[in-house]
Each structure stands twice: as C-alpha cells, then as structure tokens.
Design a protein around this motif. Structure first.
Motif, PDB file in Angstrom:
ATOM      1  N   ILE A   1      -3.074  -4.195  -1.943  1.00 58.13           N
ATOM      2  CA  ILE A   1      -3.209  -3.157  -3.083  1.00 58.13           C
ATOM      3  C   ILE A   1      -4.668  -2.898  -3.221  1.00 58.13           C
ATOM      4  O   ILE A   1      -4.926  -1.644  -3.481  1.00 58.13           O
ATOM      5  N   GLY A   2      -5.498  -3.740  -3.255  1.00 60.57           N
ATOM      6  CA  GLY A   2      -6.957  -3.257  -3.439  1.00 60.57           C
ATOM      7  C   GLY A   2      -7.220  -2.592  -2.096  1.00 60.57           C
ATOM      8  O   GLY A   2      -8.216  -1.461  -2.223  1.00 60.57           O
ATOM      9  N   TYR A   3      -6.986  -3.075  -0.898  1.00 62.71           N
ATOM     10  CA  TYR A   3      -7.305  -2.255   0.098  1.00 62.71           C
ATOM     11  C   TYR A   3      -6.996  -0.813   0.208  1.00 62.71           C
ATOM     12  O   TYR A   3      -7.649   0.066   0.627  1.00 62.71           O
TER      13      TYR A   3
ATOM     14  N   ALA B   1     -10.414  -0.930  -7.065  1.00 59.68           N
ATOM     15  CA  ALA B   1      -9.723  -1.487  -5.937  1.00 59.68           C
ATOM     16  C   ALA B   1     -10.347  -2.606  -5.215  1.00 59.68           C
ATOM     17  O   ALA B   1     -10.000  -3.333  -4.738  1.00 59.68           O
ATOM     18  N   SER B   2     -11.781  -2.416  -5.270  1.00 61.99           N
ATOM     19  CA  SER B   2     -12.751  -3.385  -4.384  1.00 61.99           C
ATOM     20  C   SER B   2     -12.544  -4.568  -5.123  1.00 61.99           C
ATOM     21  O   SER B   2     -12.340  -5.931  -4.409  1.00 61.99           O
TER      22      SER B   2
ATOM     23  N   THR C   1      -8.279   5.025  -0.014  1.00 65.85           N
ATOM     24  CA  THR C   1      -7.924   6.284  -0.568  1.00 65.85           C
ATOM     25  C   THR C   1      -9.218   6.789  -1.226  1.00 65.85           C
ATOM     26  O   THR C   1      -9.521   8.046  -0.777  1.00 65.85           O
TER      27      THR C   1
ATOM     28  N   TRP D   1      -2.700   5.084  -7.011  1.00 64.30           N
ATOM     29  CA  TRP D   1      -4.121   5.214  -7.071  1.00 64.30           C
ATOM     30  C   TRP D   1      -4.683   6.526  -6.979  1.00 64.30           C
ATOM     31  O   TRP D   1      -5.783   6.874  -7.707  1.00 64.30           O
TER      32      TRP D   1
ATOM     33  N   GLY E   1      -6.284   1.149  -2.348  1.00 65.83           N
ATOM     34  CA  GLY E   1      -7.271   1.868  -3.390  1.00 65.83           C
ATOM     35  C   GLY E   1      -8.547   2.142  -2.556  1.00 65.83           C
ATOM     36  O   GLY E   1      -9.295   3.396  -2.730  1.00 65.83           O
ATOM     37  N   GLN E   2      -9.254   1.170  -2.083  1.00 65.95           N
ATOM     38  CA  GLN E   2     -10.600   1.298  -1.432  1.00 65.95           C
ATOM     39  C   GLN E   2     -10.594   2.299  -0.425  1.00 65.95           C
ATOM     40  O   GLN E   2     -11.480   3.349  -0.376  1.00 65.95           O
TER      41      GLN E   2
ATOM     42  N   ALA F   1       0.856  -1.071  -0.036  1.00 61.52           N
ATOM     43  CA  ALA F   1       0.013   0.093   0.127  1.00 61.52           C
ATOM     44  C   ALA F   1       0.849   1.235  -0.189  1.00 61.52           C
ATOM     45  O   ALA F   1       0.392   2.157  -0.786  1.00 61.52           O
TER      46      ALA F   1
ATOM     47  N   GLY G   1     -12.314   4.463  -9.892  1.00 58.78           N
ATOM     48  CA  GLY G   1     -11.016   3.705  -9.055  1.00 58.78           C
ATOM     49  C   GLY G   1     -11.682   2.819  -7.825  1.00 58.78           C
ATOM     50  O   GLY G   1     -10.829   1.926  -7.459  1.00 58.78           O
ATOM     51  N   TYR G   2     -12.542   3.570  -7.001  1.00 52.53           N
ATOM     52  CA  TYR G   2     -12.902   2.521  -6.098  1.00 52.53           C
ATOM     53  C   TYR G   2     -13.564   1.215  -6.432  1.00 52.53           C
ATOM     54  O   TYR G   2     -13.455   0.170  -5.748  1.00 52.53           O
TER      55      TYR G   2
END
Length: 470
Positions: free
Chosen positions: A328-330, A297-298, A335, A281, A332-333, A274, A293-294
């Motif tokens: 990585i997904g977390y 990321a999810s 952010t 992100w 962006g989620q 992250a 983007g959300y």
C-alpha cells in the motif's frame, strides 16, 4: 474552459507501456541474484556485484538516450521510434538472459554481458517513455491522471511478472524453468512496447521548443533546478530500499518462512492491494498535496517493513499482512513520485524555453535503475558477510547467521533506507518549482506564464491546478 483531457486511446496506450517497464524493473531484481547463487553456484557477494555493474552503466546510457530522443525528429514523433525499437530489443535480450551456459564462470560472464546489452536497450525504451507526459499535456491535473493510469498498469505488470515468474520457474524446475520464464517475460515486454507505440500514434506533443546546448550544458540546467534534484535524490535512495526488498523475497520465503513456494504469495500480497488503493492515493493527493501524500506513503512502507521483522516468530500469515501494508505504501510512493516528476520538468522547461524532458528523465531513470540495482548488490554483500552458502541446485541448509542476515535485509534495512530518502524532500516546493519563476509558496504572480503546476501559458486562476498543488 478548454478541455485539456487526452484521448482515452492515448492514455490507455501510454499506460500499457508500463507492461515493459514493470516486467523488466521487477523480474531481474527478483530472480537474477537467486539464479546466480542457487543455480549457477556463484558466490553471493560476486552475484550481487554482477547484477549491479550492468545497471551502473545506466548512469551514462540514460542521459545519452534522453538527449538523443530530445533531438530526434521523425514522422513518428520524437519518442515513439524508441518505444518500438528499444522495447522489442529488450524483449529478445531478456529471453536470452537466462539461456546461457550452466557452469558458474561461463554462466556468470554470459549473464553480465547480456544483462549489459539489455540494460542499454532498456535505456533507449524507458527514457523516451518516461519523458512523454511532460510533452503530451500542459495540465498538471492531466499529468496526474496519466501517472495514475500508468501506475495501475505498472502494478498489474509487477503482479503478473513478479508472482508468475517465480511460480513458472518452480513449476518447470531447474535451469529449464528459468529459460521458459525468460521467454514468457520477454513476450510480456514486447506486448507493452507494441501497445504503447501503436496507441499513442497521433498523440498531441504540446509546445515543444528545439533542443539546444551540449549534454553538459543541459545537465547543468537540470542540476540547477533544486526541486528536480531533491525529488530525484529521494527517489533514488528509496529505489535502493525497494531493490533490496525485491532481492530478498525468494531468500526470505525459503529460509525465514521455510516455505519455498511463498515467494509468489508474498509478491501478490505486495502488489495486489496497490490495485485497490491507487485511486485512493490519487484522491488523497488532491486534498493533502502530492508532497504530503508522498511522505505518508513512504512512512507506511517503512512501518510494514519494520513489522515484517517479527515474521520469523509470528509466521507466514503475519508476513503476508505486513507485506500488504508495504505494498500500500509502495503504491502511493510511486504514484506521487511519478506525478511530481513532470511537474518539475515542466517548470524547468518554462524557465529555459528549451525541450529538455529527455535529459531530465534520462537522469531520473538512470538514478532509479541504479538504485534498484544497488538493492541486490547490497543484499548480496549482506548474504556474503553473514555466511550464505551458494550451490548449483538450491536447497542447501544455511547457517543461523545467514538466516538472520536475510531477515534483516528484507525488513529493517529497506524500512530504514525508505525513511532516509525523505530527508531530501524537506524543502521541496508545492508546485514542483514553478515558484522559481516568480511565484513564491505563499502566493504572488507567476512570471513567464507559468502556473503552480509548472505548465507554460496556463491560466493562473485555474481551480483544478491550484487544488492539485495546494
């Protein structure tokens, strides 16, 4: 063009406040359930409920804390007194949380009471803290910068507390390990609160109207703003997924990977990437939009969780790689959610002309903490249903059904819940709700001086804000 950037000192100070939110948001969900089941001998189902109940109180405490801070007027500002008072109280109570009786019944009762008090103090800190960006600046772009800086520090706090807290428990051993860990994490919380209080002194407060109306009336206003409701619903559901995965880390390392020390490595794999991808992100959000983007990321979070289900057969290396994808997904989620929140608050405030950031963020933080607490509750009930054996010393062999339940609860279940939350964002508008004041998604004039980013009295031709919400 007027420079709307905040002073570096303010951005850094605000971001450092996430040392407190990151530590308190991570460690109880990571270690409190194992502390109850494997050190105090509390049944898994009961342990999950005990972790949940104090956090459920946040449904009441957080909106009240928001309304109180909305009405606070002091020479230190509206929010800053709560940073110092609430933050230091959380630090002391967190250290006390793991210092209680060692017996099951007495220890469980002690944990419940102290955790309830800690959650109350945390509401007094977190709600004003999260409310500040909507008042520090009217620029959606600058709010994104604030969110980005905050998430970087949040990721560091999660990494340090989430990786080192279990390692400290294991290094010292037994109940003493938990007590030493409690003092260390309490100190980290205190540092974050003190830094946020000191470095935001003299920060701009934007254009703030006087708080008005009863709590019921202000909650009705928040509920009447659909973009906020949709974003909140998504974030709460996804918090359940994150809380479930956090609760399962230690059990997954011990009973699926058969590597008791792997919990710290798993957490480092979760948070470490992250720190690298956070700026990426933010840049991606400028091109795709925050909502897109959300969603992306999810989906990455869920994909990593589903791939983790093969870890029992493919080993620890596979688990570490998949956990990095989840992280990585977390990143962006978090952010995008935390930069979309002040957009919806600013849009709603522009419509009403009232100072309501505390009420909105009170609801937000109540939902977030409830979702994170539901995760351990769900995981504890799953352990109970699959036959997990609690003990006072740990290391007890578990039946195959319990190991299957741990694997499912750490991988497939969080992935499914993460995707479920996205259903609520299908009708989320691109500007966080500013179009409700007269600007439709396809264009048109914004009435009441509201720009697509939700800030009052902004230039509707501002290129940066149009790109931010394209």
């Amino acid at each position: 063009m007027v420079d709307d950037r905040l002073p570096t000192r303010v951005r850094v100070g605000y971001a450092l406040g996430s040392l407190a939110t990151g530590a308190f948001g991570t460690v109880p969900g990571l270690l409190l359930l194992p502390y109850l089941t494997d050190s105090l001998g509390v049944a898994a189902g009961l342990g999950g409920i005990l972790v949940l109940l104090p956090k459920a109180w946040d449904i009441v405490a957080n909106p009240l804390a928001g309304r109180l801070s909305d009405r606070t007027v002091t020479r230190l500002g509206a929010r800053r007194p709560y940073l110092i008072g609430g933050g230091l109280t959380v630090a002391v109570l967190f250290a006390a949380l793991f210092a209680g009786p060692a017996s099951g019944a007495a220890g469980a009762g002690y944990v419940t009471v102290i955790f309830l008090l800690t959650a109350t103090a945390y509401a007094a800190y977190q709600v004003p803290y999260v409310a500040m960006p909507a008042e520090l600046t009217e620029s959606a772009t600058e709010r994104t910068r604030l969110a980005g800086a905050r998430i970087v520090v949040l990721a560091l706090a999660i990494l340090v507390s989430g990786a080192l807290a279990p390692a400290l428990v294991d290094a010292v051993g037994g109940l003493a390990g938990y007590r030493v860990m409690g003092v260390g994490v309490g100190a980290l919380i205190a540092v974050g609160a003190l830094a946020a209080f000191a470095l935001t002194a003299g920060a701009p407060t934007g254009r703030i109207a006087t708080a008005a109306g009863t709590l019921r009336a202000q909650l009705k206003v928040a509920a009447a703003h659909p973009p906020f409701v949709r974003l909140l619903a998504c974030f709460v559901i996804q918090a359940v997924a994150i809380g479930t995965m956090l609760a399962g880390v230690r059990y997954f390392a011990d009973h699926v990977l058969d590597r008791p020390g792997a919990n710290s490595i798993l957490f480092a794999c979760f948070v470490g990437p992250a720190l690298v991808v956070m700026p990426l992100w933010t840049r991606l959000g400028r091109h795709l939009g925050k909502r897109a983007g959300y969603l992306l990321a999810s989906v990455l979070f869920a994909a990593g969780g589903l791939l983790l289900a093969a870890a029992g057969a493919l080993g620890a290396g596979w688990a570490y790689g998949c956990t990095a994808l989840v992280g990585i997904g977390y990143a962006g989620q978090q952010t995008f959610a935390l930069s979309m929140l002040p957009d919806t608050i600013a849009a709603a405030s522009a419509r009403t002309g009232r100072r309501q950031a505390g009420v909105f963020t009170g609801l937000w933080t109540a939902g977030e903490t409830l979702g994170l607490a539901l995760g351990p509750g769900v995981f504890g009930l799953l352990l109970s249903a699959t036959g997990y054996v609690s003990s006072t010393g740990g290391g007890v062999p578990q039946p195959a059904s319990a190991r299957t339940g741990i694997l499912f609860g750490f991988t497939v279940l969080p992935a499914a819940v993460m995707l479920l939350g996205l259903l609520t964002l299908r009708r989320y508008p691109p500007g966080g709700g500013a179009e409700l004041d007269g600007r439709a998604p396809g264009g048109g004039r914004v009435s009441r001086g509201t720009a697509p980013g939700g800030g009052p009295d902004r230039d509707p031709t501002s290129t940066s804000d149009q790109e931010e919400h394209r």
